[in-house]
Design a protein around this motif. Structure first.
Motif, PDB file in Angstrom:
ATOM      1  N   UNK A  51      41.603  32.228 -18.493  1.00  0.00           N
ATOM      2  CA  UNK A  51      40.725  31.074 -18.331  1.00  0.00           C
ATOM      3  C   UNK A  51      40.342  30.900 -16.870  1.00  0.00           C
ATOM      4  N   UNK A  52      39.154  30.390 -16.649  1.00  0.00           N
ATOM      5  CA  UNK A  52      38.766  29.974 -15.308  1.00  0.00           C
ATOM      6  C   UNK A  52      39.322  28.584 -15.019  1.00  0.00           C
ATOM      7  N   UNK A  53      39.138  28.119 -13.786  1.00  0.00           N
ATOM      8  CA  UNK A  53      39.635  26.791 -13.407  1.00  0.00           C
ATOM      9  C   UNK A  53      38.742  25.667 -13.935  1.00  0.00           C
ATOM     10  N   UNK A  54      37.471  25.992 -14.198  1.00  0.00           N
ATOM     11  CA  UNK A  54      36.533  24.962 -14.625  1.00  0.00           C
ATOM     12  C   UNK A  54      36.933  24.389 -15.991  1.00  0.00           C
ATOM     13  N   UNK A  55      37.058  23.062 -16.055  1.00  0.00           N
ATOM     14  CA  UNK A  55      37.429  22.353 -17.293  1.00  0.00           C
ATOM     15  C   UNK A  55      38.738  22.857 -17.894  1.00  0.00           C
ATOM     16  N   UNK A  56      39.648  23.326 -17.047  1.00  0.00           N
ATOM     17  CA  UNK A  56      40.881  23.936 -17.554  1.00  0.00           C
ATOM     18  C   UNK A  56      41.678  22.973 -18.436  1.00  0.00           C
ATOM     19  N   UNK A  57      41.871  21.754 -17.954  1.00  0.00           N
ATOM     20  CA  UNK A  57      42.696  20.794 -18.707  1.00  0.00           C
ATOM     21  C   UNK A  57      42.100  20.504 -20.086  1.00  0.00           C
TER      22      UNK A  57
END
Length: 204
Positions: free
Chosen positions: A181-187
């Motif tokens: 996964x990328x960091x964008x919208x990770x949560x």
């Protein structure tokens, strides 16, 4: 391992821990790192994201082998790179062909998941990371992507388990499955995966 790494346990099934980690195909610390790759990128743009990192780690050879049709990335085409340079953490990289991005359907990612699981079983490996590479290609991920990937993973694990019960194949040795996964919208993605896991693995 990077200190700013984000890592979430999605769930546990049979002997397998399923996780979401901010890795890509190059940085995943696993035995088998899998990346989906299309015949070309949308609007003929160049590689971006994880695919760009992989191409760089391979000194431009990812683009070269595709341009020369040594690995065409046609649908269901697969290439196991088992001589990885030190710039790649995994000992093996599996490229899974996805065909033309204009023809993309979410079901094709499900087939790619099953290809990755089968390859890990054939090689008797313990850890696998999977990068769908949808964003890297310039596509918008479908809303049901995470759920479909988890469902495909369960289907292939269950199929293998039934073959094991028939004494035809060894018991699955996969202990870790990571969705890159990328960091964008990770949560948000992590929450979606956990909810999908509960729906697919705990209620079926």
């Amino acid at each position: 391992m990077s200190t700013d790494l984000k890592q979430t346990k999605i769930g546990h099934y049979q002997n397998l821990d399923i996780e979401l980690v901010t890795w890509d195909c190059t940085t995943a610390e696993v035995e088998l790192s899998c990346a989906c790759i299309f015949e070309h990128e949308m609007n003929n743009r160049s590689f971006s994201g994880g695919l760009a990192h992989l191409d760089e780690a391979l000194n431009g050879r990812l683009n070269e082998i595709r341009e020369n049709n040594w690995f065409s990335a046609q649908l269901n085409d697969a290439l196991l790179i088992n001589q990885t340079p030190s710039t790649i953490q995994a000992s093996k990289v599996l490229l899974i062909g996805m065909g033309r991005p204009e023809d993309f359907t979410v079901e094709k990612i499900g087939t790619a998941i099953k290809t990755a699981v089968k390859t890990a079983h054939q090689l008797e490996l313990k850890s696998v990371a999977f990068a769908p590479s949808i964003l890297d290609t310039g596509l918008n991920p479908p809303s049901n992507l995470n759920e479909l990937m988890l469902r495909s993973l369960k289907e292939e694990l269950d199929r293998h388990h039934q073959l094991h019960l028939q004494n035809l194949v060894k018991k699955s040795e996969i202990e870790r499955w990571i969705f890159d996964s990328g960091f964008q919208n990770y949560e948000i993605k992590a929450e979606q995966y956990i909810a999908s896991f509960a729906k697919i693995f705990l209620q079926d």
